[in-house]
Design an enzyme around this catalytic site. Structure first.
Site, PDB file in Angstrom:
ATOM      1  N   HIS A 127       1.410  -1.269  -0.034  1.00 18.78           N
ATOM      2  CA  HIS A 127       0.107  -0.409   0.118  1.00 18.78           C
ATOM      3  C   HIS A 127       1.056   1.092  -0.243  1.00 18.78           C
ATOM      4  O   HIS A 127       0.746   2.327  -0.658  1.00 18.78           O
ATOM      5  CB  HIS A 127      -1.411  -0.301   0.736  1.00 18.78           C
ATOM      6  N   HIS A 162       1.899   9.427  -3.745  1.00 15.91           N
ATOM      7  CA  HIS A 162       3.189   8.114  -3.229  1.00 15.91           C
ATOM      8  C   HIS A 162       1.358   6.844  -3.316  1.00 15.91           C
ATOM      9  O   HIS A 162       2.049   6.278  -3.749  1.00 15.91           O
ATOM     10  CB  HIS A 162       3.378   7.595  -1.649  1.00 15.91           C
ATOM     11  N   HIS A 167      -6.138   3.093  -1.008  1.00 15.92           N
ATOM     12  CA  HIS A 167      -5.469   2.917   0.575  1.00 15.92           C
ATOM     13  C   HIS A 167      -6.462   4.160   1.434  1.00 15.92           C
ATOM     14  O   HIS A 167      -6.508   3.877   2.068  1.00 15.92           O
ATOM     15  CB  HIS A 167      -4.896   2.337   0.964  1.00 15.92           C
ATOM     16  N   HIS A 168      -6.021   5.312   0.024  1.00 11.40           N
ATOM     17  CA  HIS A 168      -6.152   6.834   0.963  1.00 11.40           C
ATOM     18  C   HIS A 168      -7.594   7.034   0.379  1.00 11.40           C
ATOM     19  O   HIS A 168      -7.903   8.723   1.085  1.00 11.40           O
ATOM     20  CB  HIS A 168      -4.924   7.638   0.625  1.00 11.40           C
ATOM     21  N   LYS A 177       6.045   5.154  -1.779  1.00 10.69           N
ATOM     22  CA  LYS A 177       6.390   6.206  -0.772  1.00 10.69           C
ATOM     23  C   LYS A 177       8.229   6.361  -1.146  1.00 10.69           C
ATOM     24  O   LYS A 177       9.213   6.949  -0.846  1.00 10.69           O
ATOM     25  CB  LYS A 177       6.581   5.639   0.699  1.00 10.69           C
TER      26      LYS A 177
END
Length: 347
Positions: A206, A235, A261-262, A210
């Site tokens: 996930h 990211h 996931h965000h 980054k």
């Protein structure tokens, strides 16, 4: 090809005929079981492994054809030779062949002909067994190689999944805990074992994106300003771009998780602003697992929240940040998540 020790079942209601067959078989070094009663013989044939069955046609209780018909319902492979006196009765021969007879021996039996037919039939049977054994061996080798390949794939996934943490030592066991939380929540949500396996091995990706964020932003001890946060948000797309073209089911799912996931259930997340069930369930599950673990973990810019405080946030954000059904499943079964929380705490 050596036929020594192969096993024959001989059936005839005439003891003299059985004795004759015994004398013919003895020089061939075969194991012979003889039966006068065809019903008892059928029971023996079904419950034991034979390489050849020799059977007379005319018998009380079950005649030869009736025996073969009953036996072929259980076994279609073991060869059967019928010992007959019906000679030129083509109709009976055809019927016997249709029921599964492999060959015929006529009475009175000739020793040389008997031995040749039995030998040829057993040679063919031995060849079939060798082919079956090789097939089974090959299947087992394929299973073992597939297992090794799968284990190697999972090892590679684990290493790659942890790569996003390499630059940020403060994240500790974050990806592993997220994976465990995701699998539990996927199970509670009714996903199948395969889907649970996929999300367990895919969710560690996930935050893979980054690796594309500079240290000044990624490791900043304080709150990010607007511009820094806009860079940090990239990211999700970076992780997706890295994984999107993979042929692995795990990495394909990882790409989806990276970009989802965000997202928030109320549509106020990023990068796409998806809302409700527009967000695939793997994204909705990972969102809860990721936020919960981030809250309960130490970060450069904050202290760890308590387990109960993090659960309270999950409850508060149901139907906003989180899918309400998944949030409820999490809270109703929080003891399962507490076990992972306690067991895999960062040192």
């Amino acid at each position: 090809m050596d036929i020594n020790g192969m096993k024959i079942l001989s059936i005839d209601d005439n003891q003299l005929n059985l004795k004759i067959i015994e004398s013919f078989v003895k020089p061939l070094n075969l194991i012979l079981n003889s039966f006068v009663n065809s019903q008892e013989a059928l029971h023996a044939a079904i419950n034991n492994k034979y390489d050849l069955i020799l059977i007379d046609y005319q018998m009380p209780e079950l005649n030869g054809l009736e025996f073969i018909e009953a036996y072929r319902k259980v076994d279609h492979i073991v060869p059967i030779i019928m010992i007959t006196t019906f000679g030129k009765d083509i109709e009976l021969q055809v019927q016997a062949l249709e029921l599964g007879v492999s060959d015929f021996i006529s009475k009175p039996m000739n020793a040389a002909s008997f031995k040749a037919r039995v030998n040829n039939t057993l040679q063919l049977r031995k060849s079939q067994l060798l082919i079956e054994n090789k097939t089974l061996l090959l299947e087992e080798e394929v299973r073992q190689m597939t297992k090794i390949i799968h284990e190697n794939e999972l090892e590679t996934l684990d290493v790659l999944g942890r790569s996003s943490e390499f630059r940020d030592q403060d994240t500790g066991l974050h990806t592993y805990r997220v994976a465990k939380y995701c699998k539990i929540l996927a199970c509670l949500a009714g996903l199948g074992e395969n889907e649970q396996d996929v999300i367990f091995h895919a969710s560690p990706f996930h935050d893979l994106g980054k690796i594309g964020i500079c240290d000044e932003i990624l490791l900043k001890p304080g709150k990010l300003d607007y511009d820094e946060f806009e860079i940090m948000k990239t990211h999700a797309q970076v992780g997706y771009n890295i994984l999107k073209d993979s042929k692995s089911k795990y990495l394909k799912a990882g790409a989806q998780i990276a970009i989802l996931h965000h997202e928030k259930y109320d549509g106020k997340g990023y990068p796409k602003g998806l809302k409700g069930e527009q967000i695939p369930i793997i994204g909705r599950i990972t969102a809860i697992a990721d936020v919960f673990d981030a809250l309960t973990s130490v970060r450069p810019y904050k202290k760890a929240w308590s387990f109960d405080d993090a659960c309270a946030l999950i409850k508060k954000e149901r139907n906003k940040h989180f899918d309400p059904k998944l949030a409820d499943l999490f809270l109703e079964n929080k003891s399962q998540f507490k076990e992972i929380y306690d067991l895999y705490k960062d040192k």
